[in-house]
Structures are given as C-alpha cells and as structure tokens.
Motif scaffolding. Structure first.
Motif, short mmCIF file in Angstrom:
data_model
loop_
_atom_site.label_atom_id
_atom_site.label_comp_id
_atom_site.label_asym_id
_atom_site.label_seq_id
_atom_site.Cartn_x
_atom_site.Cartn_y
_atom_site.Cartn_z
N PHE A 189 -1.45 -7.54 1.86
CA PHE A 189 -1.46 -7.16 0.45
C PHE A 189 -2.88 -7.15 -0.13
O PHE A 189 -3.34 -6.13 -0.63
CB PHE A 189 -0.56 -8.08 -0.37
CG PHE A 189 -0.49 -7.72 -1.82
CD1 PHE A 189 0.21 -6.59 -2.23
CD2 PHE A 189 -1.15 -8.48 -2.76
CE1 PHE A 189 0.24 -6.24 -3.56
CE2 PHE A 189 -1.11 -8.14 -4.09
CZ PHE A 189 -0.42 -7.01 -4.50
N LEU A 190 -3.55 -8.29 -0.05
CA LEU A 190 -4.86 -8.36 -0.71
C LEU A 190 -5.88 -7.41 -0.08
O LEU A 190 -6.60 -6.71 -0.80
CB LEU A 190 -5.40 -9.80 -0.66
CG LEU A 190 -4.76 -10.79 -1.62
CD1 LEU A 190 -5.40 -12.16 -1.46
CD2 LEU A 190 -4.85 -10.34 -3.05
N ILE A 191 -5.94 -7.37 1.23
CA ILE A 191 -6.94 -6.49 1.86
C ILE A 191 -6.52 -5.03 1.79
O ILE A 191 -7.28 -4.18 1.35
CB ILE A 191 -7.21 -6.93 3.31
CG1 ILE A 191 -7.95 -8.26 3.33
CG2 ILE A 191 -8.03 -5.87 4.06
CD1 ILE A 191 -8.22 -8.82 4.70
N LYS A 192 -5.30 -4.73 2.23
CA LYS A 192 -4.88 -3.32 2.32
C LYS A 192 -4.63 -2.66 0.97
O LYS A 192 -4.96 -1.50 0.78
CB LYS A 192 -3.62 -3.22 3.18
CG LYS A 192 -3.88 -3.45 4.64
CD LYS A 192 -2.63 -3.26 5.45
CE LYS A 192 -2.92 -3.48 6.92
NZ LYS A 192 -1.72 -3.35 7.74
N LYS A 193 -4.05 -3.39 0.05
CA LYS A 193 -3.68 -2.75 -1.22
C LYS A 193 -4.67 -3.03 -2.35
O LYS A 193 -4.96 -2.15 -3.14
CB LYS A 193 -2.29 -3.21 -1.62
CG LYS A 193 -1.23 -2.83 -0.59
CD LYS A 193 0.10 -2.68 -1.23
CE LYS A 193 1.23 -2.48 -0.30
NZ LYS A 193 1.25 -1.55 0.70
N ILE A 194 -5.20 -4.25 -2.42
CA ILE A 194 -6.07 -4.59 -3.54
C ILE A 194 -7.53 -4.26 -3.23
O ILE A 194 -8.18 -3.55 -4.00
CB ILE A 194 -5.92 -6.10 -3.90
CG1 ILE A 194 -4.48 -6.43 -4.27
CG2 ILE A 194 -6.87 -6.48 -5.02
CD1 ILE A 194 -3.97 -5.73 -5.51
#
Length: 135
Positions: A67-72
């Motif tokens: 979530f944090l790396i790929k999306k944010i």
C-alpha cells in the motif's frame, strides 16, 4: 513461463522467510532449565510477547510494501508516504508497548502511562524502524 517461475519463487521466498521469522521466538528463547516456577513463567511470557510482536510485523510488512510504496509513494508523493511511515511507526510502538504491559504487568492489568508516548526498550524501537524501512 518465466513470469510464472518468478512469481512462484517470490512466493516461496516469502513463505520461507516468514516461517523462519515467526519461529525465531521459539528457536532462540532461553532454555528454562530450572524448577523455579517464576522463571518458567517468565520464559513463557517472553515467548508469548515475542511471538505476538513477530506476528504483528506481518501486516506491517505487507501494508508498507503493497500500500504505502505502490499506491502512496508512487502515485501521491513522498510527503504523504513519510506521513504514513510516521503513523506506522507510532502505531507499532504503541501496540508493542500495550502487548508488553498486558503480558508483564502484575495481575495482567495494563499499566497506564502518563502520556501518549512511552519510551520502550531501545533495541525494540530500533528493530521496528529498521524493519519498516528495510523492506
């Protein structure tokens, strides 16, 4: 065929890593070679504590990588990513302190700290930060 093999290899690496990581509290715990009931209980509590801490790292790892790396980070920018990391670190510290208090407090009643932050053991905090950022 090559993509399928990479996906299987990646899945197997994750499986082996988590199996070894989650087994660490049982593999490296001190041997309770004693008849003192308090020492045996202390060893059991430490094993439970470290097992829960290890299991709490599984969702932290996948929340960070998926979530944090790929999306944010890739879509929203660095500032929002850093805010997410700070929130993740604060939640991780407080969860581990809560678990430690729940397991080791007298009568299993959690101690209440005077503030929102409570200083936990230094090595535990350093390990959590390294775990979050290294992945």
């Amino acid at each position: 065929m090559f993509k399928s093999t990479n996906r299987i290899n990646s899945w197997l690496i994750h499986l082996v890593f988590w199996a070894v990581y989650l087994a660490l509290p049982f593999l490296v715990r001190p041997n309770p070679n004693t008849t003192d009931i308090h020492e045996i209980e202390r060893f059991q509590r430490w094993t439970i504590l470290y097992s829960l801490v290890c299991f709490s790292h599984v969702p932290i790892f996948y929340f960070h990588t998926e979530f944090l790396i790929k999306k944010i980070l890739k879509k929203k920018g660095v500032l929002l990513y850093l805010l997410g990391i700070v929130i993740l670190i604060v939640l991780s510290f407080n969860f581990n302190d809560f678990i430690r208090d729940l397991i080791f407090s007298p009568g299993n009643e959690p101690r209440r700290s005077s503030g929102f932050f409570r200083r936990g053991p230094l090595m535990s905090g350093i390990f959590q930060i390294l775990f979050i950022f290294a992945i």
